[in-house]
Design a protein around this motif. Structure first.
Motif, PDB file in Angstrom:
ATOM      1  N   HIS A 190     -17.033 -41.517  13.142  1.00 36.57           N
ATOM      2  CA  HIS A 190     -17.638 -40.187  13.054  1.00 36.57           C
ATOM      3  C   HIS A 190     -18.529 -40.066  11.815  1.00 36.57           C
ATOM      4  O   HIS A 190     -19.532 -39.344  11.837  1.00 36.57           O
ATOM      5  CB  HIS A 190     -16.546 -39.121  13.011  1.00 36.57           C
ATOM      6  N   SER A 191     -18.171 -40.758  10.733  1.00 36.09           N
ATOM      7  CA  SER A 191     -18.994 -40.715   9.525  1.00 36.09           C
ATOM      8  C   SER A 191     -20.394 -41.246   9.793  1.00 36.09           C
ATOM      9  O   SER A 191     -21.388 -40.671   9.319  1.00 36.09           O
ATOM     10  CB  SER A 191     -18.333 -41.539   8.413  1.00 36.09           C
ATOM     11  N   TRP A 192     -20.484 -42.343  10.538  1.00 34.15           N
ATOM     12  CA  TRP A 192     -21.804 -42.877  10.903  1.00 34.15           C
ATOM     13  C   TRP A 192     -22.587 -41.847  11.718  1.00 34.15           C
ATOM     14  O   TRP A 192     -23.795 -41.656  11.511  1.00 34.15           O
ATOM     15  CB  TRP A 192     -21.662 -44.164  11.703  1.00 34.15           C
ATOM     16  N   ASP A 203     -24.547 -35.831   0.320  1.00 36.27           N
ATOM     17  CA  ASP A 203     -25.017 -36.654  -0.798  1.00 36.27           C
ATOM     18  C   ASP A 203     -24.614 -38.108  -0.635  1.00 36.27           C
ATOM     19  O   ASP A 203     -25.287 -39.001  -1.163  1.00 36.27           O
ATOM     20  CB  ASP A 203     -24.439 -36.138  -2.123  1.00 36.27           C
ATOM     21  N   ALA A 204     -23.491 -38.370   0.040  1.00 39.56           N
ATOM     22  CA  ALA A 204     -22.979 -39.736   0.142  1.00 39.56           C
ATOM     23  C   ALA A 204     -22.077 -39.850   1.366  1.00 39.56           C
ATOM     24  O   ALA A 204     -21.542 -38.847   1.863  1.00 39.56           O
ATOM     25  CB  ALA A 204     -22.212 -40.110  -1.123  1.00 39.56           C
ATOM     26  N   VAL A 205     -21.893 -41.095   1.826  1.00 39.95           N
ATOM     27  CA  VAL A 205     -21.088 -41.367   3.026  1.00 39.95           C
ATOM     28  C   VAL A 205     -20.188 -42.567   2.735  1.00 39.95           C
ATOM     29  O   VAL A 205     -20.634 -43.567   2.162  1.00 39.95           O
ATOM     30  CB  VAL A 205     -21.978 -41.688   4.244  1.00 39.95           C
ATOM     31  N   MET A 206     -18.912 -42.470   3.150  1.00 41.69           N
ATOM     32  CA  MET A 206     -17.996 -43.595   2.978  1.00 41.69           C
ATOM     33  C   MET A 206     -17.215 -43.831   4.271  1.00 41.69           C
ATOM     34  O   MET A 206     -16.160 -43.252   4.496  1.00 41.69           O
ATOM     35  CB  MET A 206     -17.027 -43.357   1.822  1.00 41.69           C
ATOM     36  N   TRP A 304     -15.750 -43.920  24.336  1.00 39.94           N
ATOM     37  CA  TRP A 304     -16.634 -44.607  25.284  1.00 39.94           C
ATOM     38  C   TRP A 304     -18.120 -44.361  25.009  1.00 39.94           C
ATOM     39  O   TRP A 304     -18.967 -45.177  25.343  1.00 39.94           O
ATOM     40  CB  TRP A 304     -16.313 -44.174  26.712  1.00 39.94           C
ATOM     41  N   ASP A 305     -18.468 -43.237  24.401  1.00 42.36           N
ATOM     42  CA  ASP A 305     -19.894 -42.933  24.187  1.00 42.36           C
ATOM     43  C   ASP A 305     -20.402 -43.407  22.828  1.00 42.36           C
ATOM     44  O   ASP A 305     -21.597 -43.292  22.542  1.00 42.36           O
ATOM     45  CB  ASP A 305     -20.131 -41.417  24.283  1.00 42.36           C
ATOM     46  N   TYR A 306     -19.535 -43.949  22.014  1.00 44.42           N
ATOM     47  CA  TYR A 306     -19.894 -44.247  20.622  1.00 44.42           C
ATOM     48  C   TYR A 306     -20.887 -45.405  20.524  1.00 44.42           C
ATOM     49  O   TYR A 306     -20.643 -46.494  21.054  1.00 44.42           O
ATOM     50  CB  TYR A 306     -18.631 -44.594  19.846  1.00 44.42           C
ATOM     51  N   ASP A 307     -21.997 -45.193  19.856  1.00 44.05           N
ATOM     52  CA  ASP A 307     -22.949 -46.262  19.553  1.00 44.05           C
ATOM     53  C   ASP A 307     -24.002 -45.771  18.564  1.00 44.05           C
ATOM     54  O   ASP A 307     -25.082 -45.333  18.947  1.00 44.05           O
ATOM     55  CB  ASP A 307     -23.636 -46.786  20.815  1.00 44.05           C
ATOM     56  N   PRO A 308     -23.700 -45.834  17.264  1.00 43.80           N
ATOM     57  CA  PRO A 308     -24.669 -45.377  16.272  1.00 43.80           C
ATOM     58  C   PRO A 308     -25.731 -46.421  15.941  1.00 43.80           C
ATOM     59  O   PRO A 308     -26.620 -46.160  15.124  1.00 43.80           O
ATOM     60  CB  PRO A 308     -23.791 -45.098  15.053  1.00 43.80           C
ATOM     61  N   SER A 309     -25.655 -47.599  16.556  1.00 43.79           N
ATOM     62  CA  SER A 309     -26.520 -48.706  16.143  1.00 43.79           C
ATOM     63  C   SER A 309     -28.006 -48.425  16.361  1.00 43.79           C
ATOM     64  O   SER A 309     -28.850 -48.995  15.680  1.00 43.79           O
ATOM     65  CB  SER A 309     -26.137 -49.991  16.886  1.00 43.79           C
ATOM     66  N   LYS A 310     -28.318 -47.505  17.263  1.00 41.07           N
ATOM     67  CA  LYS A 310     -29.734 -47.246  17.570  1.00 41.07           C
ATOM     68  C   LYS A 310     -30.438 -46.477  16.459  1.00 41.07           C
ATOM     69  O   LYS A 310     -31.663 -46.520  16.360  1.00 41.07           O
ATOM     70  CB  LYS A 310     -29.850 -46.460  18.887  1.00 41.07           C
ATOM     71  N   ASP A 311     -29.690 -45.779  15.602  1.00 44.07           N
ATOM     72  CA  ASP A 311     -30.321 -44.867  14.649  1.00 44.07           C
ATOM     73  C   ASP A 311     -29.910 -45.104  13.201  1.00 44.07           C
ATOM     74  O   ASP A 311     -30.017 -44.206  12.363  1.00 44.07           O
ATOM     75  CB  ASP A 311     -29.986 -43.417  15.035  1.00 44.07           C
ATOM     76  N   LEU A 312     -29.469 -46.295  12.874  1.00 43.71           N
ATOM     77  CA  LEU A 312     -29.019 -46.558  11.505  1.00 43.71           C
ATOM     78  C   LEU A 312     -30.140 -46.355  10.485  1.00 43.71           C
ATOM     79  O   LEU A 312     -29.876 -45.977   9.337  1.00 43.71           O
ATOM     80  CB  LEU A 312     -28.455 -47.978  11.401  1.00 43.71           C
TER      81      LEU A 312
END
Length: 386
Positions: A190-192, A203-206, A304-312
């Motif tokens: 979810h952070s991604w 300001d930041a993400v971990m 099942w819908d998770y895929d942040p790789s397209k928008d990194l």
């Protein structure tokens, strides 16, 4: 029952720059390597880091899920710790969002291995100066979930629904900016998504213990096995069971134990056959006593819908991304973390080396292993003028 054991057998068949972790020994709880119960909160938690938790609910009316289903009222429970601070223009300056893992709740961050390392005076998330938001996601904790009564008629939610509901909680609390977004396991994923959906809101993400790509391969297989073990148990009855489907839930418990296992730590702690067998029995008993079959099926299937790789490349906040080498769910040999972090403008990967004191996937909640990396992230992301 046969299906459940077949699923477990198939699962067993499928199991075919680094930094040393701190050497100090740790006290081990038998449940550390497993996701927490749906609502495993103590009835009277008392003060956490010297601060009393504040519990509340946000009700989202006419919530539409990605599946096309809807609920007239979606309840999202949350816990806050600390006091919100705003600047002279009314913008939040000290809010931190922390998101839990699959089948857990915000109260998992009350655990001493997390809270005692982070929340106290002069610690990284000192509750005298930070305002922590710990939501219970859809289907989890005290938020709306199948076991409330709808059972298998509950809308089928996915991560995108959960993140939208988290955002609703944050904004309802009067927070328009986050000092830090962090999460473990599912919360890591979810952070991604937060960093991509609202790139200038933090300001930041971990992210702790996940991969920023779609769930496939062994990671998808064990999840499907959990779901099949439960839903193919004859006692499941399409989700309308009178009593929990024991065989399916027992197989699901075994699969989750393996997914959260830490071989070096377990070999040290469970050094006799008797200790090993007792550990399985104790953890299975605890799982069966605290989990609902529909809740588990929905929670495990929500990825099942998770895929942040397209928008990194859309991520603009500094990212301190933490994984560990003994994580069964996100194995380092895939090389995915090292490959994908290069696409994040201000991203850094920390890979914690496995020892007999790390906890496999569950290392994400043992803050002593990555606390100094959090300190560095907060220092490097300190807003100008502070």
């Amino acid at each position: 029952m046969r299906t459940a054991w077949i699923a477990l057998a198939l699962f067993a068949a499928a199991c075919s720059s680094k930094r040393d972790a701190p050497p100090q020994p740790t006290a081990i709880n038998v449940a550390d390597a497993m996701p927490g119960p749906p609502d495993g909160r103590p009835p009277d938690a008392g003060a956490i880091g010297g601060v009393m938790p504040v519990e509340g609910d946000v009700t989202i009316r006419d919530f539409h899920f990605k599946s096309g289903e809807s609920l007239a009222e979606l309840r999202i429970h949350y816990t806050t710790l600390g006091t919100l601070v705003k600047d002279k223009d009314g913008h939040a300056t000290n809010a931190v969002l922390i998101m839990h893992g699959t089948t857990g709740s915000g109260h998992q961050f009350f655990a001493p291995q997390f809270a005692s390392e982070l929340y106290g005076p002069d610690q990284p998330l000192d509750l005298r100066t930070h305002y922590l938001i710990l939501p219970d996601d859809i289907g989890h904790g005290a938020s709306s979930k199948p076991s409330d009564g709808l059972r298998a008629k509950f809308p089928h939610y996915v991560y995108d629904d959960m993140v939208e509901a988290e955002h609703a909680v944050v904004t309802q609390l009067g927070v328009d900016h986050l000092r830090l977004v962090m999460g473990t396991s599912m919360g890591c994923m979810h952070s991604w998504m937060w960093a991509e959906k609202w790139p200038t809101m933090m300001d930041a993400v971990m992210p702790l213990a996940c991969l920023p790509v779609r769930i496939a391969g062994r990671n998808r297989e064990w999840r499907k096995m959990v779901i099949d073990a439960i839903t193919q148990d004859p006692e499941y009855r399409g989700g309308e069971y009178a009593t929990e489907p024991r065989a399916g839930m027992q197989a699901a418990s075994y699969l989750l134990m393996i997914a959260g296992s830490a071989p070096l730590e377990q070999q040290k702690r469970l050094d006799t056959p008797e200790k090993s067998d007792k550990d399985v029995d104790d953890r299975t008993r605890a799982f069966l006593a605290s989990h609902d079959a529909n809740d588990v099926v929905y929670a495990v299937g929500s990825s099942w819908d998770y895929d942040p790789s397209k928008d990194l490349e859309k991520i603009v906040a500094p990212v301190m991304y933490v994984n560990s080498t003994d994580d069964f769910i996100n194995p380092p040999e895939l090389g995915i973390a090292e490959r994908e972090i290069k696409r994040v403008k201000r991203g850094e990967l920390v890979m914690i080396q496995a020892t007999a004191d790390t906890h496999g996937h569950g290392t994400h909640t043992w803050a002593k292993f990555w606390k100094q990396d959090l300190v560095r992230l907060l220092q490097e992301s300190e807003p100008a003028g502070k």
